[in-house]
Scaffold this active site. Sequence first.
Site, PDB file in Angstrom:
ATOM      1  N   ASN A 125     -15.610 -28.034  14.462  1.00 29.57           N
ATOM      2  CA  ASN A 125     -14.666 -26.938  14.129  1.00 29.57           C
ATOM      3  C   ASN A 125     -13.624 -27.316  15.388  1.00 29.57           C
ATOM      4  O   ASN A 125     -14.100 -27.388  16.627  1.00 29.57           O
ATOM      5  CB  ASN A 125     -15.199 -25.703  14.507  1.00 29.57           C
ATOM      6  CG  ASN A 125     -14.556 -24.359  13.786  1.00 29.57           C
ATOM      7  OD1 ASN A 125     -15.069 -23.439  14.124  1.00 29.57           O
ATOM      8  ND2 ASN A 125     -13.518 -24.626  12.965  1.00 29.57           N
ATOM      9  N   ASN A 171     -17.885 -20.865  16.974  1.00 30.31           N
ATOM     10  CA  ASN A 171     -17.912 -22.257  17.415  1.00 30.31           C
ATOM     11  C   ASN A 171     -16.831 -22.154  18.812  1.00 30.31           C
ATOM     12  O   ASN A 171     -17.015 -22.749  19.799  1.00 30.31           O
ATOM     13  CB  ASN A 171     -17.325 -22.960  16.320  1.00 30.31           C
ATOM     14  CG  ASN A 171     -18.386 -23.197  15.522  1.00 30.31           C
ATOM     15  OD1 ASN A 171     -19.541 -23.563  15.559  1.00 30.31           O
ATOM     16  ND2 ASN A 171     -17.984 -23.343  14.379  1.00 30.31           N
ATOM     17  N   ARG A 177     -10.287 -18.174   6.705  1.00 33.98           N
ATOM     18  CA  ARG A 177      -9.003 -17.309   6.731  1.00 33.98           C
ATOM     19  C   ARG A 177      -8.219 -18.096   7.606  1.00 33.98           C
ATOM     20  O   ARG A 177      -8.421 -18.055   8.920  1.00 33.98           O
ATOM     21  CB  ARG A 177      -9.514 -15.870   7.071  1.00 33.98           C
ATOM     22  CG  ARG A 177      -8.220 -15.038   7.267  1.00 33.98           C
ATOM     23  CD  ARG A 177      -8.722 -13.813   7.599  1.00 33.98           C
ATOM     24  NE  ARG A 177      -9.338 -13.398   8.919  1.00 33.98           N
ATOM     25  CZ  ARG A 177      -9.496 -12.443   9.478  1.00 33.98           C
ATOM     26  NH1 ARG A 177      -9.266 -11.151   8.815  1.00 33.98           N
ATOM     27  NH2 ARG A 177     -10.014 -12.108  10.537  1.00 33.98           N
ATOM     28  N   CYS A 208     -17.889 -23.194  10.856  1.00 31.39           N
ATOM     29  CA  CYS A 208     -17.512 -21.948  10.949  1.00 31.39           C
ATOM     30  C   CYS A 208     -18.652 -21.075  11.483  1.00 31.39           C
ATOM     31  O   CYS A 208     -19.672 -21.129  10.577  1.00 31.39           O
ATOM     32  CB  CYS A 208     -16.963 -21.334   9.788  1.00 31.39           C
ATOM     33  SG  CYS A 208     -16.436 -19.503  10.021  1.00 31.39           S
ATOM     34  N   CYS A 260     -15.061 -15.621  16.710  1.00 30.24           N
ATOM     35  CA  CYS A 260     -14.936 -17.080  16.472  1.00 30.24           C
ATOM     36  C   CYS A 260     -16.389 -17.719  17.160  1.00 30.24           C
ATOM     37  O   CYS A 260     -16.290 -17.988  18.516  1.00 30.24           O
ATOM     38  CB  CYS A 260     -13.763 -17.970  16.851  1.00 30.24           C
ATOM     39  SG  CYS A 260     -13.845 -19.618  16.583  1.00 30.24           S
TER      40      CYS A 260
HETATM   41  N1  LIG Z   1     -14.286 -20.882  13.146  1.00 31.94           N
HETATM   42  C1  LIG Z   1     -14.847 -19.829  13.406  1.00 31.94           C
HETATM   43  C2  LIG Z   1     -14.284 -18.356  12.908  1.00 31.94           C
HETATM   44  C3  LIG Z   1     -12.817 -18.351  13.055  1.00 31.94           C
HETATM   45  C4  LIG Z   1     -11.966 -17.060  12.646  1.00 31.94           C
HETATM   46  C5  LIG Z   1     -11.535 -17.075  11.101  1.00 31.94           C
HETATM   47  N2  LIG Z   1     -10.851 -18.036  10.591  1.00 31.94           N
HETATM   48  C6  LIG Z   1     -11.066 -15.841  10.777  1.00 31.94           C
HETATM   49  O1  LIG Z   1      -9.776 -15.649  10.788  1.00 31.94           O
HETATM   50  O2  LIG Z   1     -11.840 -14.575  10.677  1.00 31.94           O
HETATM   51  C7  LIG Z   1     -16.273 -19.475  14.047  1.00 31.94           C
HETATM   52  O3  LIG Z   1     -16.611 -20.681  14.266  1.00 31.94           O
HETATM   53  O4  LIG Z   1     -16.726 -18.375  13.736  1.00 31.94           O
END
Ligand SMILES: N[C@@H](CCC[C@H](N)C(=O)O)C(=O)O
Length: 291
Positions: free
Chosen positions: A15, A78, A215, A223, A76
Amino acid sequence: MSIDVPFARMNGLGNQILVADLRGRADRITPDAARALDADPATRFDQIMAIHDPRLEGTVAHVRILNSDGSEAGACGNGTRCVVQALSSETGLQDFVFETLGGIVEARERDDGLITVDMGSPRFGWADIPLAEEFHDTRAIELQIGPIDAPVLHSPSAVSMGNPHAVFWVDDVEAHALDRFGPILENHPIFPDRANITLAQVISRTHLRIRTWERGAGLTLACGTAACAAAVSAARTRRTERVLTVTVPGGDLQIEWRVEDDHVLMTGPAEWEWSGRLDPATGAFTRDEPA
Ligand SMILES: N[C@@H](CCC[C@H](N)C(=O)O)C(=O)O
């Protein structure tokens, strides 16, 4: 233009994360700067973790999370591990408490170098996720894609891990064109704040394999919040136990959904790649010379 914010290019199981240090200053990384950084192959990222001065007693920092489309995320997993590794290298500390848009997050670097993040409690109420209409049971919501009488993907479990997730149960995560269905599902009207879309395959009662369309960021190698979302959804639907390995394309995360306090613990690695400085207004950057 002032290219003076120190940042590190890091990753959590692939990630792609930029950890930017904005402590001691009042400005923020703009959505335009985020998009400019993402447009350059050297700094292409899934999330920016922007570290700001703490605003709440008991926290070490306020962390803003930006997706590559410039939108802000509540959580997030990661990226949080990357922030922990960056701060523990700087301070020698192992325990951290952060304020994020999604709430307070506690994390610890273990003696073996792996990092555990307490991702808090999952939320299953339709309005908390949020969904656009009332569902009494979010273990399987009415949503499908493909022909009405032979849907390709259907009946996902929905959950908030501080950000919205939909988990579709499949026999083989590689057998579906997530790059094609992901954007359609992310922006489906049932998700008023959009959603992270995950395909999950049950390997055993203690092992899931997943792929995620994030997203605001698209297909990712990992993720963390999706791994947590898949794990709690699997345990909640009796597909697995509450302690399990979740394999993402970038490797393995260990997830435990604790009975005592309902919190979800995620454990995995973080890796530093290189450092530089960036301009938070424009996204212009320079790379530090190797030592
Ligand atoms: N890469 C992340 C999650 C990132 C946030 C996601 N794209 C969102 O908009 O909710 C992780 O590792 O949790």
